[in-house]
Design an enzyme around this catalytic site. Sequence first.
Site, short mmCIF file in Angstrom:
data_model
loop_
_atom_site.label_atom_id
_atom_site.label_comp_id
_atom_site.label_asym_id
_atom_site.label_seq_id
_atom_site.Cartn_x
_atom_site.Cartn_y
_atom_site.Cartn_z
N ASP A 162 0.87 -1.17 0.00
CA ASP A 162 0.00 0.00 0.00
C ASP A 162 0.91 1.22 0.00
OD1 ASP A 162 -2.36 1.63 0.26
OD2 ASP A 162 -1.92 1.87 2.39
N SER A 163 0.32 2.40 -0.17
CA SER A 163 1.10 3.62 -0.10
C SER A 163 1.50 3.93 1.34
CB SER A 163 0.29 4.78 -0.66
OG SER A 163 -0.85 4.98 0.15
N HIS A 217 -7.38 3.19 3.45
CA HIS A 217 -7.21 3.98 4.69
C HIS A 217 -8.58 4.29 5.34
CE1 HIS A 217 -3.12 4.80 3.20
NE2 HIS A 217 -2.84 5.39 4.34
N GLU A 220 -3.11 8.58 7.86
CA GLU A 220 -1.67 8.32 7.92
C GLU A 220 -1.01 9.08 9.07
OE1 GLU A 220 -0.64 6.07 5.65
OE2 GLU A 220 1.52 6.20 5.87
N CYS A 270 -4.35 -1.43 -1.93
CA CYS A 270 -4.43 0.00 -2.18
C CYS A 270 -5.39 0.21 -3.35
CB CYS A 270 -3.03 0.51 -2.55
SG CYS A 270 -3.00 2.24 -3.08
N CYS A 284 -10.75 3.36 -0.70
CA CYS A 284 -9.35 3.54 -0.31
C CYS A 284 -9.17 2.78 1.00
CB CYS A 284 -9.06 5.03 -0.11
SG CYS A 284 -7.52 5.36 0.77
#
Length: 275
Positions: free
Chosen positions: A10-11, A188, A152, A73, A186
Amino acid sequence: MDERPIGIFDSGLGGLTAAEELRRLMPFEDIIYIGDSHNMPYGEKTPEQIVSMSRNNLRFLLEHDVKAVFIACGTATTNALDILRKECPVPVFGVVEPAVREAVKTTENGRVGILATRASVASGEYQRLLKKLSPELFVTANACPKFAGMVEEGIFDRHDERVLIAAGEYLPPLKAAKVDTIILGCTHYPLLADVIRDFMGEVKLISSGAAAARSLCALLVEKGMAREGAKGETLFFTTGEARGFSEKAGLMLGRDISEKLRKIQPLSFDRGGKI
Ligand code: DGL
């Protein structure tokens, strides 16, 4: 049976929502997780940059001899899945199709919302697949550029004013569209599930990462690729700052991962070339 680990990327931290579900479903698997936090947010990058960063993550995972790659992701799936699948010697799985399939099964009023990054919404992949599987659906998609960065940073408390302001910016179109099901496109965003529910009221949320983990589990079992025996281990790598990553991952997972985390050099995203 295939003893090799499953690679997940993932990012940043969002893919942990997928990795955790996979670990719960497949406790015997070894997992190699890479969060490319140095280059996040992917959602604000161009499709070419997203492909390039995704290739780097994939190369890293292949160096660890993984048996399959799980793109945890939404942004990398919507922008790079088809390309990576053609280039990669092991199976590559993304989050879009499993999430869309769950949404189609879940909606009762035929009105589905998508929340995702700017690059995912712009790609039109979630919308296209929803319409393909169920042409009569009414679909509303909205990009939430600030959400992933907030998560994040560890900002996802349902009472945090910054989160509430962002929710007030992104969610009204879905409320106006009277959707009864929302794809958290997403990985997240499941951390913001409470905030989204508080704003939307009665609505079903589909976590794209968790949906994909369930479908990957079914597939590995069906193909005889699942690992059995001793409990598996998850190793974490980040291209970002290790302390911040392990603190926030600890908050998300409710356990300390610092012993299992290594920082790696940021992967330059103009290495180009194929896998
Ligand atoms: N977790 C990523 C996704 O699922 C994106 C966050 C980012 O913009 O980097 O889309």
